[in-house]
Motif scaffolding. Structure first.
Motif, PDB file in Angstrom:
ATOM      1  N   ILE A   1      31.136  30.322   1.224  1.00 35.76           N
ATOM      2  CA  ILE A   1      30.116  30.332   2.315  1.00 35.76           C
ATOM      3  C   ILE A   1      29.920  28.951   2.786  1.00 35.76           C
ATOM      4  CG2 ILE A   1      27.754  30.740   2.963  1.00 35.76           C
ATOM      5  CD1 ILE A   1      27.939  33.303   1.074  1.00 35.76           C
ATOM      6  N   GLY A   2      30.105  28.724   4.052  1.00 39.03           N
ATOM      7  CA  GLY A   2      29.704  27.515   4.733  1.00 39.03           C
ATOM      8  C   GLY A   2      28.639  27.660   5.672  1.00 39.03           C
ATOM      9  N   ILE A   3      27.534  26.976   5.814  1.00 36.21           N
ATOM     10  CA  ILE A   3      26.571  27.002   6.456  1.00 36.21           C
ATOM     11  C   ILE A   3      26.763  25.996   7.776  1.00 36.21           C
ATOM     12  CG2 ILE A   3      24.016  26.782   7.037  1.00 36.21           C
ATOM     13  CD1 ILE A   3      24.754  28.976   5.408  1.00 36.21           C
ATOM     14  N   THR A   4      26.977  26.341   8.982  1.00 39.57           N
ATOM     15  CA  THR A   4      27.164  25.576  10.140  1.00 39.57           C
ATOM     16  C   THR A   4      25.669  25.223  10.636  1.00 39.57           C
ATOM     17  OG1 THR A   4      27.111  27.314  11.634  1.00 39.57           O
ATOM     18  CG2 THR A   4      29.477  26.817  10.744  1.00 39.57           C
ATOM     19  N   SER A   5      25.785  24.142  11.553  1.00 42.45           N
ATOM     20  CA  SER A   5      24.580  23.952  12.174  1.00 42.45           C
ATOM     21  C   SER A   5      23.935  24.935  13.093  1.00 42.45           C
ATOM     22  CB  SER A   5      24.851  22.735  13.332  1.00 42.45           C
ATOM     23  OG  SER A   5      25.499  23.077  14.134  1.00 42.45           O
ATOM     24  N   LYS A   6      24.784  25.732  13.623  1.00 41.50           N
ATOM     25  CA  LYS A   6      24.063  27.068  14.421  1.00 41.50           C
ATOM     26  C   LYS A   6      23.632  27.994  13.329  1.00 41.50           C
ATOM     27  CE  LYS A   6      27.274  26.829  18.302  1.00 41.50           C
ATOM     28  NZ  LYS A   6      28.154  25.596  17.775  1.00 41.50           N
ATOM     29  N   THR A   7      24.369  28.113  12.109  1.00 39.65           N
ATOM     30  CA  THR A   7      23.674  29.224  11.475  1.00 39.65           C
ATOM     31  C   THR A   7      22.491  28.653  10.659  1.00 39.65           C
ATOM     32  OG1 THR A   7      25.820  30.010  10.765  1.00 39.65           O
ATOM     33  CG2 THR A   7      24.262  30.547   8.951  1.00 39.65           C
ATOM     34  N   ASP A   8      22.438  27.411  10.352  1.00 41.65           N
ATOM     35  CA  ASP A   8      21.308  26.690   9.781  1.00 41.65           C
ATOM     36  C   ASP A   8      20.052  26.823  10.710  1.00 41.65           C
ATOM     37  OD1 ASP A   8      19.912  24.901   7.717  1.00 41.65           O
ATOM     38  OD2 ASP A   8      19.645  23.719   9.591  1.00 41.65           O
ATOM     39  N   ARG A   9      20.195  26.786  12.187  1.00 43.82           N
ATOM     40  CA  ARG A   9      19.219  26.905  13.038  1.00 43.82           C
ATOM     41  C   ARG A   9      18.813  28.387  13.190  1.00 43.82           C
ATOM     42  NH1 ARG A   9      17.761  25.863  18.430  1.00 43.82           N
ATOM     43  NH2 ARG A   9      16.094  27.017  18.795  1.00 43.82           N
ATOM     44  N   LEU A  10      19.908  29.455  12.906  1.00 47.18           N
ATOM     45  CA  LEU A  10      19.399  30.812  13.023  1.00 47.18           C
ATOM     46  C   LEU A  10      18.613  31.308  11.707  1.00 47.18           C
ATOM     47  CD1 LEU A  10      20.428  33.211  14.571  1.00 47.18           C
ATOM     48  CD2 LEU A  10      22.292  33.534  13.032  1.00 47.18           C
ATOM     49  N   LEU A  11      18.894  30.534  10.691  1.00 42.86           N
ATOM     50  CA  LEU A  11      18.296  30.723   9.351  1.00 42.86           C
ATOM     51  C   LEU A  11      16.797  30.401   9.649  1.00 42.86           C
ATOM     52  CD1 LEU A  11      20.678  29.906   6.700  1.00 42.86           C
ATOM     53  CD2 LEU A  11      19.846  32.182   6.938  1.00 42.86           C
ATOM     54  N   HIS A  12      16.349  29.154  10.323  1.00 45.64           N
ATOM     55  CA  HIS A  12      15.068  28.823  10.592  1.00 45.64           C
ATOM     56  C   HIS A  12      14.284  29.407  11.330  1.00 45.64           C
ATOM     57  CE1 HIS A  12      16.798  25.506   7.956  1.00 45.64           C
ATOM     58  NE2 HIS A  12      15.692  24.982   7.764  1.00 45.64           N
ATOM     59  N   SER A  13      15.227  30.239  12.264  1.00 51.62           N
ATOM     60  CA  SER A  13      14.361  30.899  13.708  1.00 51.62           C
ATOM     61  C   SER A  13      14.366  32.401  13.166  1.00 51.62           C
ATOM     62  CB  SER A  13      15.204  30.376  14.811  1.00 51.62           C
ATOM     63  OG  SER A  13      15.357  29.074  14.872  1.00 51.62           O
ATOM     64  N   SER A  14      14.960  33.167  12.740  1.00 50.20           N
ATOM     65  CA  SER A  14      15.319  34.132  12.741  1.00 50.20           C
ATOM     66  C   SER A  14      13.861  35.143  11.855  1.00 50.20           C
ATOM     67  CB  SER A  14      16.558  34.998  12.080  1.00 50.20           C
ATOM     68  OG  SER A  14      16.558  36.264  12.029  1.00 50.20           O
ATOM     69  N   ASP A  15      13.509  36.341  12.289  1.00 50.75           N
ATOM     70  CA  ASP A  15      12.502  36.997  11.815  1.00 50.75           C
ATOM     71  C   ASP A  15      13.375  38.456  11.235  1.00 50.75           C
ATOM     72  OD1 ASP A  15      12.983  38.318  14.130  1.00 50.75           O
ATOM     73  OD2 ASP A  15      10.748  38.817  14.617  1.00 50.75           O
ATOM     74  N   VAL A  16      14.490  38.499  11.593  1.00 51.47           N
ATOM     75  CA  VAL A  16      15.314  39.678  10.687  1.00 51.47           C
ATOM     76  C   VAL A  16      16.385  39.142   9.692  1.00 51.47           C
ATOM     77  CG1 VAL A  16      15.106  41.027  12.678  1.00 51.47           C
ATOM     78  CG2 VAL A  16      17.145  39.611  12.558  1.00 51.47           C
ATOM     79  N   PRO A  17      16.813  39.922   8.781  1.00 52.27           N
ATOM     80  CA  PRO A  17      17.605  39.103   7.705  1.00 52.27           C
ATOM     81  C   PRO A  17      18.993  38.813   8.416  1.00 52.27           C
ATOM     82  CG  PRO A  17      16.957  41.486   7.171  1.00 52.27           C
ATOM     83  CD  PRO A  17      16.369  41.249   8.543  1.00 52.27           C
ATOM     84  N   ILE A  18      19.568  37.562   7.771  1.00 52.22           N
ATOM     85  CA  ILE A  18      20.684  37.029   8.371  1.00 52.22           C
ATOM     86  C   ILE A  18      21.914  37.281   7.189  1.00 52.22           C
ATOM     87  CG2 ILE A  18      21.971  35.030   9.206  1.00 52.22           C
ATOM     88  CD1 ILE A  18      19.967  35.829  11.156  1.00 52.22           C
ATOM     89  N   VAL A  19      22.972  37.787   7.532  1.00 50.41           N
ATOM     90  CA  VAL A  19      24.017  38.215   6.604  1.00 50.41           C
ATOM     91  C   VAL A  19      25.080  37.056   6.860  1.00 50.41           C
ATOM     92  CG1 VAL A  19      25.408  39.992   5.360  1.00 50.41           C
ATOM     93  CG2 VAL A  19      23.433  40.508   6.827  1.00 50.41           C
ATOM     94  N   ILE A  20      25.775  36.507   5.870  1.00 50.03           N
ATOM     95  CA  ILE A  20      26.679  35.469   5.923  1.00 50.03           C
ATOM     96  C   ILE A  20      27.876  35.928   5.366  1.00 50.03           C
ATOM     97  CG2 ILE A  20      27.389  32.862   5.943  1.00 50.03           C
ATOM     98  CD1 ILE A  20      24.436  32.767   5.650  1.00 50.03           C
ATOM     99  N   ALA A  21      28.887  36.056   5.961  1.00 45.17           N
ATOM    100  CA  ALA A  21      30.480  36.383   5.449  1.00 45.17           C
ATOM    101  C   ALA A  21      30.970  35.008   4.658  1.00 45.17           C
ATOM    102  CB  ALA A  21      31.303  36.937   6.317  1.00 45.17           C
ATOM    103  N   PRO A  22      31.645  35.280   3.606  1.00 43.55           N
ATOM    104  CA  PRO A  22      32.282  33.934   3.109  1.00 43.55           C
ATOM    105  C   PRO A  22      33.552  33.898   4.123  1.00 43.55           C
ATOM    106  CG  PRO A  22      31.862  35.524   1.501  1.00 43.55           C
ATOM    107  CD  PRO A  22      31.526  36.139   2.377  1.00 43.55           C
ATOM    108  N   ARG A  23      34.016  32.546   3.921  1.00 41.67           N
ATOM    109  CA  ARG A  23      35.109  32.200   4.856  1.00 41.67           C
ATOM    110  C   ARG A  23      36.469  33.178   4.601  1.00 41.67           C
ATOM    111  NH1 ARG A  23      38.646  26.520   5.425  1.00 41.67           N
ATOM    112  NH2 ARG A  23      39.876  27.216   7.177  1.00 41.67           N
ATOM    113  N   GLY A  24      37.060  33.905   5.614  1.00 44.69           N
ATOM    114  CA  GLY A  24      38.303  34.510   5.246  1.00 44.69           C
ATOM    115  C   GLY A  24      37.888  36.041   4.643  1.00 44.69           C
TER     116      GLY A  24
END
Length: 294
Positions: free
Chosen positions: A119-142
Motif C-alpha cells: 500500500i502506497g499513500i499518495t498526496s491525494k490519499t493523504d489529504r483524503l484521510l485527513h478530510s473524510s468523515d467516512v471510512p477510506i478503503v485503500i487497495a494494495p498496488r496491483g
C-alpha cells in the motif's frame, strides 16, 4: 448505501475497482465509480483556448467513465454507475460526490512508488484521510479480485481502549451482515533493546507483561463477541509479535478475501479520519486492503 471508488484517468492499476466490487458484493450494495478532471476556470467571455480546454475535459471525462464502466462490467452481478466530475481538488471532489450519493465507503488505489502487493499513500490519499468523515478503503498496488469474490474475513487491529472497543462493535455488525469471520489482532512490537541482556532483563519483562495484558484484553473482547453470536468457527484471536511492524505483520496468515480494519488516531481532536503513528505503520506493511475508520 453505494460504495464510491475513485478512478484515475488512464491508470493501469484497476485494483480499486475490483476491491469496490468485492466490498459491494459482500454487502449487497452497488458501486459508483467517479473520475475527477481539472476544473475549467470560469470566464466572462470564453476564449478559443478556454473552449478547447473545456472540450478536452469533457471528452477525457467521458472516456474515463467509459473505461471504468468497461472494467466494472466484468463484475456483472454488481450494479454500478460510472461518471466524471471536474474540480480543483480531487479529494474534495470525491468527498462531495460521496456525500451527494450517501456513500458508506470511499475506495482508492495505491501510488506507483511501491511494489506490487504493498500500500502506497499518495498526496491525494493523504489529504483524503485527513478530510473524510467516512471510512477510506485503500487497495494494495496491483490488487485483483475476480468475479464472484467476497470479503471472507475481517481483521481488526485492537488496542483494548474505548476507541477500539467501539471499532470492534462496528466491525462485528458488518461481519454478521456480510457473513465474514472476524479476527481480533493486537500488535506487540518488540524494539531492539537499549541495554545488553546481561545488564538488564527489564525490557523483556515489560514486553512479556504487555503481551499478557493484550491477551487478557482479547479474552474480554472474545467474550463480548460470543455474546453477540460469534462462535469458534467465526472468531479468532492473535497477538502479532515482531521486532518490526513488517515482522509482526508477517507473523500472521493472510488469505484472499481478507481486509484489515484500523481506527484513526484516538488522540486527534478532529472527528475525521486521521492516521496515528501505529495505524500508519500498519497501513504501510499490510498485504491486504485496509479500511481506515474514524
Amino acid at each position: 448505501m453505494p460504495v464510491l471508488v475513485g478512478y484515475s484517468p488512464h491508470k493501469e492499476d484497476l485494483g480499486a475497482l475490483d476491491l469496490a466490487c468485492q466490498l459491494a458484493r459482500s454487502d449487497g450494495e452497488s458501486v459508483h465509480a467517479v473520475s475527477v478532471l481539472p476544473q475549467v476556470w470560469p470566464t466572462v467571455v470564453a476564449g478559443h483556448t478556454d473552449r478547447e480546454f473545456e472540450a478536452w475535459v469533457t471528452e477525457t471525462g467521458a472516456g474515463c467513465a467509459a473505461e471504468a464502466a468497461a472494467h466494472l462490467g466484468v463484475h456483472d452481478d454488481v450494479p454500478f454507475e460510472a461518471s466524471w466530475v471536474s474540480g480543483r481538488s480531487v479529494p474534495q471532489a470525491l468527498l462531495d460526490r460521496a456525500a451527494a450519493i450517501g456513500a458508506e465507503l470511499v475506495v482508492v488505489g495505491s501510488g506507483d512508488d511501491v511494489a506490487h502487493g504493498q500500500i502506497g499513500i499518495t498526496s491525494k490519499t493523504d489529504r483524503l484521510l485527513h478530510s473524510s468523515d467516512v471510512p477510506i478503503v485503500i487497495a494494495p498496488r496491483g490488487y485483483q479480485a475476480g468475479p464472484g469474490a467476497t470479503i471472507t474475513r475481517i481483521t481488526v487491529a485492537f488496542r483494548g481502549d474505548d476507541a477500539t472497543w467501539s471499532l470492534l462493535d462496528n466491525v462485528a455488525r458488518i461481519a454478521r451482515r456480510t457473513r465474514a469471520s472476524t479476527r481480533v489482532v493486537t500488535f506487540a512490537i518488540r524494539s531492539r533493546p537499549m541495554y545488553p541482556r546481561r545488564v538488564s532483563g527489564a525490557e523483556d519483562m515489560v514486553h512479556e507483561a504487555w503481551v499478557q495484558q493484550a491477551r487478557e484484553e482479547q479474552a474480554e473482547a472474545a467474550a463480548h463477541l460470543r455474546s453477540l453470536g460469534f462462535t469458534d468457527d467465526t472468531l479468532t484471536l492473535a497477538v502479532a509479535e515482531g521486532r518490526s511492524w513488517g515482522g509482526a505483520m508477517d507473523s500472521l496468515d493472510w488469505e484472499r478475501g481478507d481486509v484489515l480494519v484500523v481506527g484513526s488516531s484516538s488522540t486527534h481532536r478532529l472527528s475525521q479520519v486521521f492516521l496515528g503513528s501505529s495505524a500508519a505503520k500498519i497501513l504501510r506493511h499490510s498485504p491486504v486492503p485496509v479500511v481506515v475508520v474514524r
